[in-house]
Design an enzyme around this catalytic site. Structure first.
Site, PDB file in Angstrom:
ATOM      1  N   CYS A   2       9.314 -11.623  -5.643  1.00 33.50           N
ATOM      2  CA  CYS A   2      10.665 -11.168  -5.973  1.00 33.50           C
ATOM      3  C   CYS A   2      10.994 -11.424  -7.438  1.00 33.50           C
ATOM      4  CB  CYS A   2      11.672 -11.930  -5.141  1.00 33.50           C
ATOM      5  SG  CYS A   2      11.399 -11.820  -3.379  1.00 33.50           S
ATOM      6  N   ARG A  27       5.135  -7.813 -11.005  1.00 28.93           N
ATOM      7  CA  ARG A  27       4.980  -8.956 -10.110  1.00 28.93           C
ATOM      8  C   ARG A  27       4.761  -8.521  -8.660  1.00 28.93           C
ATOM      9  NH1 ARG A  27       7.304 -13.684 -12.759  1.00 28.93           N
ATOM     10  NH2 ARG A  27       7.457 -14.695 -10.749  1.00 28.93           N
ATOM     11  N   TRP A  73      10.232  -8.738  -2.451  1.00 30.97           N
ATOM     12  CA  TRP A  73       8.905  -8.715  -1.825  1.00 30.97           C
ATOM     13  C   TRP A  73       9.120  -9.313  -0.438  1.00 30.97           C
ATOM     14  CZ3 TRP A  73       4.691 -12.209  -0.634  1.00 30.97           C
ATOM     15  CH2 TRP A  73       3.434 -11.606  -0.620  1.00 30.97           C
ATOM     16  N   ASN A  99      15.320 -15.529  -4.781  1.00 27.20           N
ATOM     17  CA  ASN A  99      13.849 -15.631  -4.652  1.00 27.20           C
ATOM     18  C   ASN A  99      13.553 -16.925  -3.916  1.00 27.20           C
ATOM     19  OD1 ASN A  99      13.747 -13.431  -6.289  1.00 27.20           O
ATOM     20  ND2 ASN A  99      12.810 -14.476  -8.032  1.00 27.20           N
ATOM     21  N   GLY A 100      12.522 -16.916  -3.068  1.00 33.04           N
ATOM     22  CA  GLY A 100      12.162 -18.147  -2.355  1.00 33.04           C
ATOM     23  C   GLY A 100      12.365 -17.967  -0.858  1.00 33.04           C
ATOM     24  N   GLU A 482     -15.799 -14.609  -8.507  1.00 33.43           N
ATOM     25  CA  GLU A 482     -14.756 -13.890  -9.241  1.00 33.43           C
ATOM     26  C   GLU A 482     -15.023 -12.375  -9.212  1.00 33.43           C
ATOM     27  OE1 GLU A 482     -11.895 -14.310 -10.102  1.00 33.43           O
ATOM     28  OE2 GLU A 482     -11.458 -12.886 -11.695  1.00 33.43           O
ATOM     29  N   LYS A 486     -12.322  -9.706  -7.703  1.00 33.89           N
ATOM     30  CA  LYS A 486     -11.757  -8.577  -8.456  1.00 33.89           C
ATOM     31  C   LYS A 486     -11.962  -7.293  -7.676  1.00 33.89           C
ATOM     32  CE  LYS A 486      -9.630 -10.043 -10.654  1.00 33.89           C
ATOM     33  NZ  LYS A 486      -9.549 -11.449 -10.881  1.00 33.89           N
ATOM     34  N   GLU A 489      -9.697  -7.127  -4.429  1.00 36.72           N
ATOM     35  CA  GLU A 489      -8.248  -7.032  -4.566  1.00 36.72           C
ATOM     36  C   GLU A 489      -7.777  -5.715  -5.168  1.00 36.72           C
ATOM     37  OE1 GLU A 489      -6.355 -10.081  -6.977  1.00 36.72           O
ATOM     38  OE2 GLU A 489      -8.061 -10.131  -8.319  1.00 36.72           O
ATOM     39  N   HIS A 505     -29.844 -18.306   4.894  1.00 36.18           N
ATOM     40  CA  HIS A 505     -29.305 -19.144   5.966  1.00 36.18           C
ATOM     41  C   HIS A 505     -28.253 -18.403   6.785  1.00 36.18           C
ATOM     42  CE1 HIS A 505     -31.541 -22.583   4.525  1.00 36.18           C
ATOM     43  NE2 HIS A 505     -31.079 -22.352   3.308  1.00 36.18           N
ATOM     44  N   LYS A 600       2.103 -10.740  -8.457  1.00 38.60           N
ATOM     45  CA  LYS A 600       1.512 -11.355  -9.648  1.00 38.60           C
ATOM     46  C   LYS A 600       1.620 -12.861  -9.610  1.00 38.60           C
ATOM     47  CE  LYS A 600      -0.510 -11.682 -13.559  1.00 38.60           C
ATOM     48  NZ  LYS A 600      -1.985 -11.673 -13.461  1.00 38.60           N
TER      49      LYS A 600
HETATM   50  C1  F6R Z   1      -6.575 -12.737  -8.758  1.00 34.66           C
HETATM   51  C2  F6R Z   1      -5.312 -13.341  -9.036  1.00 34.66           C
HETATM   52  C3  F6R Z   1      -4.836 -14.471  -8.182  1.00 34.66           C
HETATM   53  C4  F6R Z   1      -4.302 -15.589  -9.078  1.00 34.66           C
HETATM   54  C5  F6R Z   1      -3.675 -16.701  -8.233  1.00 34.66           C
HETATM   55  C6  F6R Z   1      -3.174 -17.858  -9.092  1.00 34.66           C
HETATM   56  O1  F6R Z   1      -6.898 -11.743  -9.665  1.00 34.66           O
HETATM   57  O2  F6R Z   1      -4.649 -12.954  -9.953  1.00 34.66           O
HETATM   58  O3  F6R Z   1      -5.841 -14.931  -7.340  1.00 34.66           O
HETATM   59  O4  F6R Z   1      -5.365 -16.070  -9.859  1.00 34.66           O
HETATM   60  O5  F6R Z   1      -2.620 -16.197  -7.478  1.00 34.66           O
HETATM   61  O6  F6R Z   1      -2.215 -17.445 -10.012  1.00 34.66           O
HETATM   62  P1  F6R Z   1      -1.824 -18.344 -11.235  1.00 34.66           P
HETATM   63  O7  F6R Z   1      -2.995 -18.437 -12.131  1.00 34.66           O
HETATM   64  O8  F6R Z   1      -0.652 -17.664 -11.872  1.00 34.66           O
HETATM   65  O9  F6R Z   1      -1.460 -19.703 -10.688  1.00 34.66           O
END
Ligand code: F6R
Length: 605
Positions: A2, A27, A73, A99-100, A482, A486, A489, A505, A600
């Site tokens: 949010c 976000r 959200w 928010n929250g 990683e 990527k 997601e 295994h 985000k």
């Molecule tokens: C993946 C991604 C998320 C963030 C995670 C932590 O591409 O963006 O997995 O890495 O939500 O976010 P931060 O770094 O803002 O604590």
């Protein structure tokens, strides 16, 4: 997650609020709304959908010089016009954006319904507007009403509240969800994220948990939940509106991948000392004696931040020879961790607001742990809670999927490992080797970016696979994790990362022509072992895309990246996987910057 934006001043509020909400779109959200007050009359508009839909629904007569806006959200109740914020009280006098999560919302709702209050929405947030609405009748002070209402609330919140009877003030409060005030010329702003304010002001004040503020056109005052006044100094944000533009790229994600030569250079700037081959990290706030005293390093972060922490743990073990490991902060905080005095804790967060990471830091602090932060957002909650740390200086990351912050975090870990190593046993010669390697990174990243066309072709070739396996050994394993993260997601292609050594295994059973493997194969002491793994996959008719420092006949396709020092190679090996995921997502026509179901910064549990 949010987003909140609020404005009070001489101008028409709605366009400012809409612009602010647009800046928060990155976000992630599913609905949006606005409320303004004009001539003691409250007006609201809420829509399921995009901020552009909200802008289209706002009539020309929607005037008022004070207002609040929100992107939602959904957590309690599906995305809908009614469940969108702002929420209004029964008397239609108070509007609240939240928010929250209000944890005792059901109990409060039952109590209020018992007193005859009729609720409109299914949200937890509406209890706030209804509660404040009842209190304001008793107190005739918005500040007092919010203070009283929040006393009966359990949960997390960042809120902004307006009262149609008091069209000159907004009350905001923070507990677990960020609120930042923006100071303008005879106007004031508030938001959940600096991004919403940056076009209007760079002078900001962050609220602490348990803090509230009354903002008016001519200033603000802050106070605690027990009504004690607090003194706050504004600080100047060094990002400007240009940092939030897509710079002519089709997607923010591609812009952020392409920026990495510069962002890595910024992370390194002023931090490498070529005379003594050490790293200057003044923000750690630790002298050499203290730096030597740690016997263990524990790294916490969520998602990609956690994977960069795995890379960091590897760097610290190799360069400083201190046992180090990484764990998801979201798990760590719930397992009542043993906090040891000779362990250095490192929390990683791009946003500095991830609730699980923040809660883990707070738990560590309660238990007396020494916590450093590796954070991108200056002045964010995690940066403020930690004892010191390293800012990434990567600039705002707008695309939901993290790329440049991931790489800058890994670079910051290399600096930290060099620092820890050089106060211990890392020799000047090895120190020099790492310093030289770090300096070469920006140019080498540029070189990798020139491979984009070839990577695009490969991404198109593999994008229609129902799933992909990513494998890597030791240094290559966090790269594989990683890379898989990527891909899944942003392209929604199932991707699973495994240590290459573990393949036989269990997961080898999955290998077939339908499930291609991305293999991370650096030229290091494990090269032969990795090539043997490729042979095993090949023998099961698995297709292989190899990412490494040479080509191999064992693979169907190869991406060859420039070589650096073995310890730093994982940083470079990650870059082609970012481009691969990006182009796979584009080929599959995905919403690259705003992947479904994701936000985000995850400011709820
Ligand atoms: C993946 C991604 C998320 C963030 C995670 C932590 O591409 O963006 O997995 O890495 O939500 O976010 P931060 O770094 O803002 O604590």
């Amino acid at each position: 997650m949010c987003g909140i934006v609020a404005y009070v001043g001489p101008k028409d509020a709605a366009p400012i609020l809409l612009e602010g909400l647009q800046r928060l779109e990155y976000r992630g959200y599913d609905s949006a709304g606005l409320a303004v007050v004009n001539a003691k009359s409250l007006k609201t508009r809420k829509v399921k959908g995009r901020v552009a839909d909200l802008a289209a629904a706002v009539p020309a007569k929607f005037k008022g010089t004070i207002g609040i806006g929100h992107t939602r959200w959904a957590t309690h109740g599906a995305p809908s016009d009614v469940n969108a914020h702002p929420h209004i009280d029964q008397e239609q006098r108070i509007a609240v954006v939240h928010n929250g999560i209000i944890e005792n919302a059901d109990e409060l709702r039952r109590r209020l319904e018992g007193e005859g209050v009729k609720f409109e929405s299914e949200t937890d947030s509406e209890v706030l507007s209804q509660l404040i609405g009842r209190m304001v009748k008793e107190t005739e002070s918005l500040r007092e009403a919010v203070l009283r209402a929040l006393k009966s609330v359990v949960g997390t919140y960042g809120i902004a509240v307006i009262d149609e009877q008091r069209p000159g003030e907004i009350v905001v409060a923070r507990n677990g969800s960020p609120i930042v005030l923006g100071l303008g010329e005879k106007e004031m702003f508030a938001a959940s994220d600096v991004a919403a304010l940056i076009r209007y002001t760079r002078q900001v004040v962050h609220l602490e948990d348990g803090e509230l503020a009354v903002i008016k056109a001519d200033g603000f005052n802050t106070f605690t939940s027990d009504a004690r006044e607090t003194a706050k100094e504004p600080f100047t944000v060094d990002w400007d509106a240009g940092h939030y533009d897509n710079g002519g790229y089709e997607h923010y994600l591609l812009k952020e991948i392409s920026e990495q030569p510069d962002t890595v250079a910024r992370t390194l700037r002023g931090r490498i000392d070529d005379r003594f081959h050490i790293a200057h990290l003044g923000g750690l706030n630790m002298d050499a004696r203290e730096t030597r005293s740690f016997r263990r390093v524990k790294i916490i972060g969520c998602g990609s931040a956690y994977y960069s922490g795995q890379m960091g743990a590897q760097l610290i073990e190799e360069l400083a020879r201190i046992p180090a490991d990484a764990e998801p902060a979201s798990e760590f905080r719930y397992r009542s961790p043993v906090v040891e005095p000779d362990t250095l804790y490192v929390a990683i967060s791009q946003s500095g607001e991830t609730y699980d990471t923040l809660a883990a830091v707070q738990e560590l602090k309660r238990k007396g742990g020494r916590v450093l932060g590796i954070v991108n957002t200056v002045g964010s909650a995690i940066a403020r809670e930690t004892d010191g740390g390293i800012y990434l200086h990567a600039g705002p990351e707008v695309s939901v999927a993290s790329t440049k912050a991931f790489i800058s975090t890994a670079v910051a870990f290399a600096l930290l490992a060099l620092h820890l190593g050089r106060v211990r046993d890392l020799s000047p010669a090895d120190g020099r080797r790492i310093c030289e390697g770090l300096r070469r990174l920006p140019e080498q990243i540029k070189e990798i970016l020139t491979l984009e066309d070839r990577i695009k072709e490969l991404a198109k070739k593999y994008a229609d696979a129902p799933g992909m396996m990513f494998v890597g050994r030791v240094r290559g394993y966090p790269v594989a994790r990683e890379g898989a993260q990527k891909l899944k997601e942003i392209s929604y292609v199932h991707a699973e990362a495994y240590p290459a050594s573990e393949l036989k295994h269990g997961p080898l059973a999955l290998i077939s022509p339908e499930l291609p493997t991305v293999a991370i194969v650096p030229d290091d002491e494990l090269l032969d072992k990795n090539l043997t793994t490729l042979g095993e996959i090949r023998a099961r008719h698995g297709r292989i895309l190899m990412v490494g420092h040479r080509t191999s006949e064992a693979a169907d396709d190869c991406i060859v990246v420039p070589k650096n020092q073995v310890e730093l190679d994982p940083i470079l090996l990650t870059i082609p996987l970012q481009l691969f995921a990006y182009h796979a997502a584009v080929a599959l026509d995905r919403d690259v910057d705003r992947p479904r179901n994701l936000a985000k910064s995850v400011t709820v549990e």
